[in-house]
Design an enzyme around this catalytic site. Structure first.
Site, short mmCIF file in Angstrom:
data_model
loop_
_atom_site.label_atom_id
_atom_site.label_comp_id
_atom_site.label_asym_id
_atom_site.label_seq_id
_atom_site.Cartn_x
_atom_site.Cartn_y
_atom_site.Cartn_z
N HIS A 1 0.82 -1.21 0.10
CA HIS A 1 -0.15 -0.02 0.12
C HIS A 1 0.82 1.21 -0.04
CE1 HIS A 1 -3.64 2.21 0.93
NE2 HIS A 1 -2.93 2.99 1.35
N CYS A 2 0.63 1.95 -1.10
CA CYS A 2 1.70 3.03 -1.21
C CYS A 2 0.93 4.34 -0.78
CB CYS A 2 2.16 3.29 -2.58
SG CYS A 2 3.26 4.44 -2.81
#
Lengths: 143, 478
Positions: free
Chosen positions: B193-194
Site C-alpha cells: 500500500h503506497c
C-alpha cells in the site's frame, strides 16, 4: 424442450434447492482455471461428461484471455507508449474474451442447464472466484 | 406510488417553488418500498475506498500523501521550467523544455493511473459462498475440541503454497493475494500500500506504478542533469561556482529525491525481473528463509524477459468489483425472495418460454446484498444456511498473518470506525487483525525493517534519501 406452462407455475416451482460452487484450480499458478471435479450434488441432474466439457471450455476461454503472446505484448507496449490512455478508448483483449465467455454461458444455460433445472452463473459476477451452479427443485419441469 | 406527492403540490405556489416529482422507478420494480432509485454497486461497496465520477475513479479512503507527491512534482518541474529552461534554451538547445515537458506529462499520467485504478480488489464472498466454505471447513476438520484450521494447501508448479482464510472477505485468499487493512480489501497480487500514490499497488496497477517510478527517475535525472549543466555554465562564464549557486534559488534539496527514486526503481526492476512482489520479498516467502526445504518462486517463468513482459505488457485484467452495476433490487426488500418479480412480462413470456425460464431462474438465484451478512430467504432449504460466520475466539491463535504495518505504526493508530453496515462480525475481525498483529511472526521482521524508515509525518524519504536504502514507499504488510 418445448414446455407449455404458465408463468404462475414457474414462479411457484423455481425454488432453490441448493447451490454448488466450483472452486478455482491453482495447480498452474494464478491463471484463471476451475476445477473439473464433478460435484456429487449434480450426480442425478447432469451427465458428468457434459459438465466437464463445460468447465474445460470455460478454462480454455480464460486461458485465451490471459495468454501471453505477440498480440498481448503488442497491446501492452502500445498502451505503455501512449501512457495507458488507450485503455480509455479501446476495449482490451481480455474484455473481448469476457464477452465471449458470457455468450458461452448463456448458450450453455439455454441448451443444457436450464432444461435440467440448473443455472450457471458467470464467474465474473463472483469475482472470478467460483462457478456458481444453482440447483432448482423442479418437480414439474421434468427431464 | 407518486400520487400523494402530486396531490400535495399547491398550484398557486408553483411559481415560487420548483416541485420535484419522484424519479421514475428503476428497471426492476419495487414492491411496496419507498426507494426511488436503484443504487449502484460502488455506493454500497464495503471496503474503505472513495469513488468519484460515478464509480470510475477509485482511491483509498486514506489517501496518504498523494497531494504532497503531486505538489512536489509540480513544484520541482515548475522551478526547472522557470529558472533553468530560459538559460539552457539560450545556451544549449530548445529541445530541453520539450523533453522535460514530455517526461512531466508521462509522469503525471502514470501517477494518476496508479492512484485512480482499481488495484485488483477481490469482491467479498456472497453469503452462500461463505456458508459453503464454512461447511467444507467443518467437514474437513476433526471433531475434537480444536477448531478446524483455516488454511488450505495447494500445489502450484510442484511447490506447496498455503492459502489463508480471510475473515473479513470470508473466503480463502487466492495465491499472492493479501488483505490490505488500510483499504479493508483483499487485493490480488498485492505488492504494497503506497501512501505516496494513496492506493494499493496490486495486479491491475503495478504496471502503472512501475512506469510512474521509472519515468519519475528519468525526470529527476533529467532535471538534475540540467541543473548541474546550468550551474557549470554559469560558473564557467561568471565568477565561479559559489556565485552561481547564490544566484540560483535554493531548490537543490529537491534533487536528493533523485537518489531515493532511483533506488526504488532499481528495487522494483529486480522484483519485476524475478516475478516477486514487495510483500513476498519482505516476508522471504521464496528465498528459503522461512522454511528449511528448498523453496523457489513457483510463479516465475525462469526467464527475465518473460517475467518482465508478463508483468508489464501482459493482458490487462478486468476490474472484478463491477462498480457501475446496480445493486440487485432484492436487497431493498425484506420479503421472501423465492417469488419472482415479473409483473410486466406475463404477456410475452408464454411465447418465449426458454428465455423466460432463464430470466426467472436468474432472478431467483441472484443472491441478495452480500454485505448484509444476513441469511436470505433465497436459500430456503439449504442446510446449515447460516452465512453469518461465527467467530471462534480460539482462532485468534491461528498464525494467519494478517497484520498491517506502516512506517509510523500507522496501522495501530488506525481508527476502528464502524463500517457502513452494522455487521458485528466485521468489527470483530478488525480487532482480531490487531491482536494478531502483535503475535504474528512476520510482524517482528517487518518491525525491524520498518524501524529504519522515517516516520510518515516527516517531509518524506525523498529528502532523507540515505536512510531509505532505496525503498521510497512505505510498506504496509497486510
Amino acid at each position: 424442450m418445448a414446455e407449455n406452462h404458465s408463468l404462475q407455475d414457474l414462479r411457484q416451482q423455481a425454488a432453490i434447492s441448493a447451490k454448488v460452487f466450483i472452486q478455482r484450480d491453482y495447480t498452474n499458478g494464478t491463471v484463471c482455471q476451475f476445477q473439473t471435479k464433478f460435484p456429487s450434488e449434480l450426480e442425478n441432474r447432469i451427465d458428468k461428461q457434459q459438465f466437464e466439457e463445460t468447465v474445460r471450455t470455460l478454462n480454455s476461454l480464460y486461458a485465451e484471455a490471459e495468454k501471453l503472446g505477440g498480440s498481448s505484448y503488442l497491446e501492452g507496449c502500445l498502451a505503455c507508449l501512449t501512457a495507458y490512455t488507450i485503455f480509455l478508448c479501446m476495449e482490451t483483449h481480455y474484455e473481448k474474451v469476457l464477452k465471449k465467455i458470457a455468450r458461452f454461458i448463456r448458450e450453455q444455460n439455454d441448451k443444457i442447464y436450464a432444461p435440467r433445472g440448473l443455472l450457471l452463473t458467470d464467474p465474473i459476477e463472483r469475482g472470478l472466484r467460483v462457478v456458481e451452479i444453482t440447483i432448482f427443485e423442479d418437480r414439474s419441469l421434468g427431464r | 406510488m407518486n400520487n400523494c406527492e402530486y396531490q400535495q403540490i399547491d398550484p398557486q405556489a408553483l411559481s415560487g417553488r420548483t416541485p420535484t416529482p419522484a424519479l421514475p422507478p428503476p428497471p426492476a420494480v419495487i414492491r411496496g418500498e419507498e426507494r426511488l432509485k436503484a443504487r449502484k454497486k460502488w455506493e454500497v461497496f464495503p471496503g474503505k475506498n472513495r469513488f468519484y465520477c460515478g464509480g470510475r475513479i477509485i482511491v483509498s479512503r486514506q489517501s496518504g500523501v498523494l497531494p504532497l507527491t503531486i505538489g512536489l512534482i509540480l513544484v520541482t518541474t515548475g522551478l526547472f521550467f522557470v529558472f533553468d529552461c530560459p538559460f539552457l534554451v539560450k545556451h544549449l538547445t530548445v529541445f530541453i523544455p520539450a523533453i522535460g515537458g514530455g517526461l512531466f506529462v508521462f509522469v503525471v499520467i502514470s501517477l494518476l493511473h496508479t492512484s485512480f485504478t482499481d488495484p485488483g480488489i477481490l469482491p467479498r464472498a456472497t453469503p452462500d459462498e461463505a456458508a459453503d466454505i464454512e461447511r467444507q471447513i467443518d467437514n474437513s476438520g476433526s471433531s475434537s475440541y480444536r477448531p478446524p484450521p483455516r488454511t488450505k494447501e495447494v500445489m502450484i508448479n510442484q511447490q506447496v503454497v498455503k492459502l489463508k482464510y480471510c475473515f473479513t472477505c470470508k473466503m480463502f485468499r487466492p495465491p499472492r493475494t493479501s488483505h490490505c487493512s488500510l483499504c479493508d480489501n483483499c487485493v490480488e497480487r498485492f505488492d504494497h500500500h503506497c501512501p505516496w500514490v494513496g492506493n494499493c499497488v496490486g495486479k491491475r496497477n503495478y504496471r502503472f506504478f512501475y512506469t510512474f517510478i521509472v519515468s519519475l527517475s528519468f525526470l529527476t535525472a533529467f532535471i538534475f542533469g540540467c541543473v548541474a549543466t546550468h550551474l557549470a555554465l554559469r560558473a564557467q562564464g561568471g565568477r565561479g561556482l559559489m556565485f552561481a549557486l547564490q544566484e540560483s534559488p535554493a531548490r537543490y534539496p529537491f534533487t536528493t529525491e533523485f537518489w531515493s527514486i532511483l533506488g526504488l526503481s532499481g528495487f522494483h526492476t529486480y522484483l519485476v525481473a524475478s516475478n516477486l512482489t514487495t510483500n513476498e520479498d519482505i516476508k522471504g516467502s521464496w528465498s528459503g528463509k522461512s522454511g528449511s526445504e528448498d523453496t523457489s518462486n513457483p510463479y516465475s517463468y525462469n526467464s527475465i524477459i518473460t517475467n518482465c513482459c508478463s508483468i508489464l505488457c501482459g493482458p490487462m485484467p478486468p476490474s472484478l468489483i463491477d462498480r457501475q452495476g446496480f445493486v440487485p433490487v432484492e436487497t431493498a426488500t425484506q420479503t421472501s425472495s423465492t417469488e419472482m418479480e415479473v409483473p410486466m412480462l406475463a404477456a410475452k413470456e408464454t411465447n418465449v418460454c426458454a428465455q423466460g425460464t432463464i430470466d426467472l431462474l436468474e432472478t431467483a438465484s441472484r443472491s441478495p446484498c452480500p454485505q448484509t451478512g444476513k441469511p436470505q430467504a433465497v436459500v430456503t432449504s439449504c442446510p446449515d444456511a447460516n452465512p453469518a460466520v461465527t467467530i471462534n475466539p480460539a482462532l485468534i491463535s491461528d498464525p494467519a498473518a494478517m497484520p498491517s504495518l506502516t512506517c509510523g505504526g500507522r496501522h495501530l493508530s488506525h481508527t476502528t470506525s464502524p463500517p457502513d453496515e452494522p455487521r458485528q462480525p466485521h468489527q470483530h475481525h478488525n480487532r482480531h487483525h490487531k491482536t494478531r498483529t502483535k503475535k504474528s511472526h512476520s510482524s517482528k521482521r517487518a518491525a525491524l525493517h520498518v524501524s529504519s524508515l522515517s516516520p510518515p509525518t516527516s517531509p518524506g524519504p525523498g529528502l532523507t534519501g540515505t536512510q531509505h536504502q532505496g525503498r521510497g514507499s512505505f510498506i504496509a504488510l497486510p
